[in-house]
Each structure stands twice: as structure tokens, then as C-alpha cells.
Design an enzyme around this catalytic site. Structure first.
Site, short mmCIF file in Angstrom:
data_model
loop_
_atom_site.label_atom_id
_atom_site.label_comp_id
_atom_site.label_asym_id
_atom_site.label_seq_id
_atom_site.Cartn_x
_atom_site.Cartn_y
_atom_site.Cartn_z
N LYS A 52 0.84 -1.20 0.00
CA LYS A 52 0.00 0.00 0.00
C LYS A 52 0.88 1.25 0.00
CE LYS A 52 -3.84 -2.45 2.03
NZ LYS A 52 -4.61 -2.86 3.20
N GLN A 96 -4.76 -1.46 9.19
CA GLN A 96 -4.57 -2.79 8.61
C GLN A 96 -5.19 -3.86 9.52
OE1 GLN A 96 -3.26 -3.54 5.51
NE2 GLN A 96 -3.95 -5.60 5.99
N ASP A 119 -11.21 2.75 3.46
CA ASP A 119 -11.55 1.33 3.26
C ASP A 119 -13.06 1.14 3.04
OD1 ASP A 119 -9.48 -0.48 3.04
OD2 ASP A 119 -9.08 -0.54 5.19
#
Ligand code: NAD
Length: 281
Positions: A52, A96, A119
Site C-alpha cells: 500500500k 490494517q 476502506d
């Protein structure tokens, strides 16, 4: 022979589009930034986080990196998120997953400002998606829509079947296909006759988490088959939820694993960083 839907190529195109947009914003004095938080040192999570950050670097997005020790408490993590929610120099916040067991994931994700929730997991964004308001969309299903559309397949009016009803893939996938005017059926582990339903699909999206479960007997001739699953088989080779060798001869188009849906998730995360700038205006 089915057409291969090339996620590597399409994700590269999307990252280049984001890069161009980020550079335009920079010229007008706007920096795009993403905070990436990892708690603990789970090796798989470390790989995802590294990828990422690499994608951010490629696109010109500044990544603010937080690598916190395993012992970090829920309160400490909540405090960090509250601080990042307020900071003007942070557009997006990504935590995460999975988090260590002593931290309540739901509490953490709910604390992220819906305007920085790249997200797309916050209940406000899930709600916005279901009523068609602007907001963040979960990256993997958003990537599936891009794969289908950019490969030239129409969704409107098509029979679309989703296998799986998880909050991060199956459910948002169904909402997105509906938004594109597909006729959508969601199937799951309690579906009585799965084959009878999947055999109707013009577009079949598979997100089950069971290696190679879907063979040709589940697929209509000429269907577009999107495989979200990702596993390692007995020979340590990557494979999906779809038995590629079996399905490829009957499908019109199919995503490979690797190189299908996988690369799209990070590309859509980069796109969501741009959305964050829009939403925060
Ligand atoms: P999940 O375990 O949360 O959900 C699986 C779903 O499949 C459930 O809704 C369940 O009802 C359904 N299911 C299970 N067994 C079934 C059966 N026999 N028949 C019909 N339905 C059944 O999984 P998830 O998070 O949605 O992920 C699904 C797959 O996608 C996994 O392999 C995961 O690794 C992969 N994934 C890939 C990406 C990516 O970036 N490529 C992102 C997220 C998930």
C-alpha cells in the site's frame, strides 16, 4: 477460450489516472495523504502495508506511517485515530486488519471519521452506498465493478449472482451491481440449491473463501466469472475460489488468480484517497 480479464493491466491504468490527478492537485497546492496504521508485526499484514505504501509512493500520495507495537492498547489506538481525524494534513486513514485479539476491531473502525474512511467499512459509508449517496466504497468490490466495465461488459439488465455475503465483499458487491442496474441475487452458505442459482448468472462474482470450489457445473455457458478468492493450493501455488481449468472453457470471460481481482484492491484504495479530498472539500 475465455477472454482473460487482466487485473494487472487495469489496476495499472487506474493507478496512472490517480497519479495524474494527484499531480494536478499538487500544482494547485493540495497534497493527498494517507495514514497507514499497523499494530503488531503479522508477516502477511506487513506485506500488504508495504504494498500500500509503495502504491502511494507511485501515485504521489504521501503516506503517514504508524507501525505500533503488538501491546498497543485499544485506548491508545483510539487516541491516535481521534488525532488523525482532526489533522488537516491527513486525508485518509487505513487500519490494517486483523488487529491483535485484545483490540475490538469494530470499535476502532467505527471511530474513523466517515470522511477519511478510505476502506469504506464505516457504517455511515455502508449506508451511503445502499441509498446511493456519495461516500467511500469497499475497495475489492469497487475493483470488481471496474474490471467488468473496463473489459467492456454491460451490467445493466444482466443476471448477476454473488456468492458470499461478507460485509467487505459480498454485500457491497451486491449493492454496487444493483447500482449498475443488474438484477442481483446474493447466495451464501445456507443457499438451498446453489448451482440452480449460479447457473442463471450472466455475471458471477465468487467470494466464498473455499479454494477451487466453483467448477464448470456451477457456470452458465458464456458467463463472465469474477474470482475474488485467494489461497495457496497444496503445491503452494496461488489459486482462487474458482477452479480455473474447469471454468475457463465455458466462460465468456474470467479473472485469473493471481493477476485478476487482487491488484485492483490497492488501485481502488488509491482512488479512494482522491475521493477523500473531494469529500473533505
Ligand atoms: P468470508 O469468510 O467473510 O465470507 C465468505 C462467504 O461465503 C460467507 O458469506 C458465506 O456465507 C459464503 N459461503 C461459505 N461457504 C459457502 C458455500 N459452501 N456455498 C455458498 N456460500 C458459501 O470471506 P470474504 O472476506 O468475503 O472473502 C472471500 C474470499 O475473497 C476469500 O478467499 C478472501 O481471501 C478473498 N478476498 C480477496 C480480496 C482481494 O483483494 N483479492 C479481498 C478480500 C477477500
Amino acid at each position: 477460450m475465455a477472454k482473460l480479464i487482466d487485473g494487472k493491466l487495469i489496476s495499472a491504468q487506474i493507478k496512472d489516472e490517480v497519479k495524474a490527478e494527484v499531480s494536478k492537485l499538487k500544482e494547485s497546492g493540495v497534497t493527498v495523504s494517507l495514514a497507514v496504521i499497523q499494530v503488531g508485526a503479522d508477516p502477511a499484514s506487513s506485506v500488504y502495508v508495504r504494498n500500500k505504501k509503495k502504491a502511494c509512493e507511485y501515485c504521489g500520495i504521501e503516506s503517514l506511517s504508524y507501525e505500533l507495537p503488538e501491546e498497543t492498547t485499544e485506548e491508545e489506538l483510539l487516541d491516535l485515530i481521534r488525532e488523525l481525524n482532526k489533522r488537516a494534513d491527513c486525508n485518509g486513514i487505513l487500519v490494517q486488519l486483523p488487529l491483535p485479539k485484545h483490540i475490538n476491531e469494530e470499535r476502532i473502525l467505527d471511530e474513523i471519521s466517515p470522511l477519511k474512511d478510505v476502506d469504506g467499512f464505516h457504517p455511515v459509508n455502508v449506508g451511503c452506498l445502499s441509498i446511493g449517496k456519495p461516500g467511500f466504497v469497499s475497495c475489492t468490490p469497487a475493483g470488481v465493478i471496474e474490471l467488468i466495465k473496463r473489459s467492456g461488459y454491460e451490467i445493466a439488465g444482466k443476471e448477476c449472482v454473488v456468492i458470499g455475503r461478507s460485509n467487505i465483499v459480498g454485500k457491497p458487491m451486491a449493492m454496487l451491481l444493483l447500482k449498475e442496474n443488474g438484477t442481483v441475487t446474493v447466495t451464501h452458505s445456507k443457499t438451498a440449491d446453489l448451482k440452480a442459482v449460479t447457473k442463471r448468472a450472466d455475471i458471477l462474482v465468487v467470494a466464498i473463501g473455499k479454494p477451487k470450489m466453483i467448477d464448470a457445473s456451477y457456470v452458465k455457458d458464456g458467463a463472465v466469472v469474477i474470482d475474488v478468492g485467494i489461497h495457496r493450493d497444496a503445491d503452494n501455488k496461488l489459486c482462487g475460489d474458482v477452479d480455473f481449468e474447469s471454468v475457463e472453457p465455458v466462460a465468456e470471460a474470467i479473472t485469473p488468480v493471481p493477476g485478476g481481482v487482487g491488484p485492483m484492491t490497492i488501485a481502488m484504495l488509491m482512488k479512494n484517497c482522491l475521493t477523500s479530498v473531494e469529500l473533505q472539500k
